[in-house]
Enzyme design. Structure first.
Site, PDB file in Angstrom:
ATOM      1  N   ILE A 238       5.545  37.311  16.449  1.00  0.00           N
ATOM      2  CA  ILE A 238       5.663  37.521  17.897  1.00  0.00           C
ATOM      3  C   ILE A 238       7.028  38.129  18.235  1.00  0.00           C
ATOM      4  O   ILE A 238       7.112  39.122  18.958  1.00  0.00           O
ATOM      5  CB  ILE A 238       5.485  36.199  18.679  1.00  0.00           C
ATOM      6  CG1 ILE A 238       4.124  35.554  18.362  1.00  0.00           C
ATOM      7  CG2 ILE A 238       5.625  36.441  20.177  1.00  0.00           C
ATOM      8  CD1 ILE A 238       2.936  36.349  18.829  1.00  0.00           C
TER       9      ILE A 238
ATOM     10  N   CYS B 151       1.377  30.210  14.327  1.00  0.00           N
ATOM     11  CA  CYS B 151       2.156  29.808  13.146  1.00  0.00           C
ATOM     12  C   CYS B 151       1.795  28.400  12.669  1.00  0.00           C
ATOM     13  O   CYS B 151       1.277  27.577  13.419  1.00  0.00           O
ATOM     14  CB  CYS B 151       3.660  29.881  13.385  1.00  0.00           C
ATOM     15  SG  CYS B 151       4.258  31.541  13.760  1.00  0.00           S
TER      16      CYS B 151
ATOM     17  N   ASN C  43       7.524  26.287  14.110  1.00  0.00           N
ATOM     18  CA  ASN C  43       6.347  26.781  14.820  1.00  0.00           C
ATOM     19  C   ASN C  43       6.623  26.696  16.310  1.00  0.00           C
ATOM     20  O   ASN C  43       6.913  25.616  16.824  1.00  0.00           O
ATOM     21  CB  ASN C  43       5.125  25.919  14.461  1.00  0.00           C
ATOM     22  CG  ASN C  43       3.930  26.209  15.364  1.00  0.00           C
ATOM     23  OD1 ASN C  43       3.742  27.327  15.814  1.00  0.00           O
ATOM     24  ND2 ASN C  43       3.127  25.202  15.615  1.00  0.00           N
TER      25      ASN C  43
ATOM     26  N   ARG D 185       2.906  32.677   9.086  1.00  0.00           N
ATOM     27  CA  ARG D 185       3.510  33.341  10.243  1.00  0.00           C
ATOM     28  C   ARG D 185       2.527  34.174  11.066  1.00  0.00           C
ATOM     29  O   ARG D 185       1.744  34.950  10.525  1.00  0.00           O
ATOM     30  CB  ARG D 185       4.651  34.268   9.780  1.00  0.00           C
ATOM     31  CG  ARG D 185       5.408  34.903  10.952  1.00  0.00           C
ATOM     32  CD  ARG D 185       6.490  35.842  10.493  1.00  0.00           C
ATOM     33  NE  ARG D 185       7.279  36.308  11.628  1.00  0.00           N
ATOM     34  CZ  ARG D 185       8.136  37.315  11.603  1.00  0.00           C
ATOM     35  NH1 ARG D 185       8.345  37.975  10.457  1.00  0.00           N
ATOM     36  NH2 ARG D 185       8.801  37.671  12.681  1.00  0.00           N
ATOM     37  N   LEU D 186       2.595  33.976  12.373  1.00  0.00           N
ATOM     38  CA  LEU D 186       2.016  34.887  13.348  1.00  0.00           C
ATOM     39  C   LEU D 186       3.197  35.560  14.024  1.00  0.00           C
ATOM     40  O   LEU D 186       3.951  34.919  14.750  1.00  0.00           O
ATOM     41  CB  LEU D 186       1.165  34.133  14.381  1.00  0.00           C
ATOM     42  CG  LEU D 186       0.536  34.997  15.474  1.00  0.00           C
ATOM     43  CD1 LEU D 186      -0.505  35.948  14.893  1.00  0.00           C
ATOM     44  CD2 LEU D 186      -0.103  34.120  16.550  1.00  0.00           C
TER      45      LEU D 186
ATOM     46  N   GLU E 176       8.160  28.760  20.095  1.00  0.00           N
ATOM     47  CA  GLU E 176       8.962  29.803  20.737  1.00  0.00           C
ATOM     48  C   GLU E 176      10.044  29.140  21.579  1.00  0.00           C
ATOM     49  O   GLU E 176       9.767  28.201  22.344  1.00  0.00           O
ATOM     50  CB  GLU E 176       8.069  30.684  21.622  1.00  0.00           C
ATOM     51  CG  GLU E 176       8.782  31.881  22.214  1.00  0.00           C
ATOM     52  CD  GLU E 176       7.841  32.789  22.993  1.00  0.00           C
ATOM     53  OE1 GLU E 176       8.349  33.677  23.705  1.00  0.00           O
ATOM     54  OE2 GLU E 176       6.611  32.610  22.910  1.00  0.00           O
TER      55      GLU E 176
END
Length: 335
Positions: free
Chosen positions: A51, A2, A74, A48-49, A76
């Site tokens: 997950i 991200c 960005n 966005r990536l 987790e």
């Protein structure tokens, strides 16, 4: 991975074409989706990536129910499920994402309170329209990047420097910092808070600050966590230490396996990656390992060790061959 990007102009409205061009420089960090928010002199952008929560409800910028508070994030948050249980009764939830937990956590506990509760890797910006403030934070060890530029007319933040200097007018104002260049040649990197450019800074790890739009100033910059403040116990036996260490490593690996897409592990065959792979194999029945193979540099190749570990653990081994020609083909993209 991200990517986040934002710009605030002191007087003029955001040039949307220029803004989108800068955001697109982060496309490799977030190929799955992009989102923007504009409010006269403020622009927030996200690549966005996907997950966690692959649906559109997990897209960013994300807003609270009133539309007055928004976030680009960005990273987790490893303990987001536990935090959501604390927050669940106080909010109506739109997604299953850790982003929404950050957003509602800010509303419930405030910025400083939120930072004391979250565990993870992160760089994020929260815009509170009601207060005309932006809140920024970078994770405890600086795993996620955060750069920013600030002058009398413009404030810009981004996951990568290239998004900032994509604006030709900003690029003209930035020069390579000679001291930073010396540090790079000595250390192999530029220590925070400096970057290779004199007017672009890196936010230090475990650090937060506030940008006051009305006063046009950075304020309340501080460390929200310090390793020196961690309690050191001297009453544990060697057996207790070994058991505690094993428990902590296993829990750490388990927290990082929360995902709505398949996960893998980079495996060199060394102690660190082999240990992580071992715990992953205990937690999951479907572990893929990935090893970079150096055909042109056999002395640096660790394929043999990695394959032995994968075979011992009963996990899938994927070999990725790296050759000199690939560097030439992808040099510009690497930059």
């Amino acid at each position: 991975m991200c990517g986040i990007y934002g710009r605030i102009n002191k007087k003029s409205e955001i040039n949307r074409g220029s803004f989108l061009s800068s955001l697109d420089t982060l496309k490799s960090r977030g190929p799955d989706n992009s989102g923007t928010y504009f409010d006269k002199n403020i622009g927030l952008g996200f690549r966005r990536l996907s997950i966690i929560d692959l649906s559109e409800k997990g897209n960013q910028p994300m807003f609270d129910g009133s539309g007055d508070v928004s976030i680009v994030f960005n990273g987790e948050i490893y303990n987001f499920k536990e935090l959501k249980k604390e927050l669940e009764a106080d909010f109506e939830w739109k997604s299953q994402s850790d982003t929404e937990v950050l957003l509602n956590g800010y509303k419930k506990w405030g910025f400083d309170g939120l930072l004391q509760k979250i565990e993870g890797m992160f760089a994020f910006a929260i815009y509170d329209k009601r207060k005309d403030l932006l809140f920024f934070a970078r994770d405890h060890f600086g795993k996620k990047p955060f750069y920013y530029y600030f002058d009398e007319d413009t404030f810009i933040f981004a996951s990568e420097i290239k998004a900032i200097i994509n604006d030709s007018e900003i690029k003209k104002k930035c020069q390579v910092d000679k001291l930073s260049l010396s540090k790079y040649l000595f250390y192999g990197y530029v220590p925070s808070p400096n970057s290779i450019f004199d007017k672009i800074k890196k936010l230090e790890p475990s650090t937060s600050f506030v940008f006051d739009i009305e006063k046009w100033e950075i304020s309340d910059k501080k460390r929200f966590w310090n390793l020196e403040n961690v309690e050191i116990r001297g009453d544990l036996s060697e057996k207790d230490i070994l058991e505690k260490t094993e428990d902590l490593i296993k829990k750490s690996v388990e927290k990082r396996l929360i995902s709505d897409v398949p996960l893998g592990v980079f495996l060199s065959g060394g102690v660190d990656s082999s240990l992580v792979a071992s715990y992953m194999s205990q937690i999951s029945d479907d572990v893929n390992s990935f090893t970079v193979c150096y055909k042109d540099y056999p002395k640096a190749d660790e394929t043999g060790y990695a394959k032995r570990v994968a075979q011992k653990l009963g996990i899938k081994s994927n070999l990725c061959y790296f050759e000199n020609s690939l560097v030439k083909e992808n040099f510009i993209e690497i930059l």
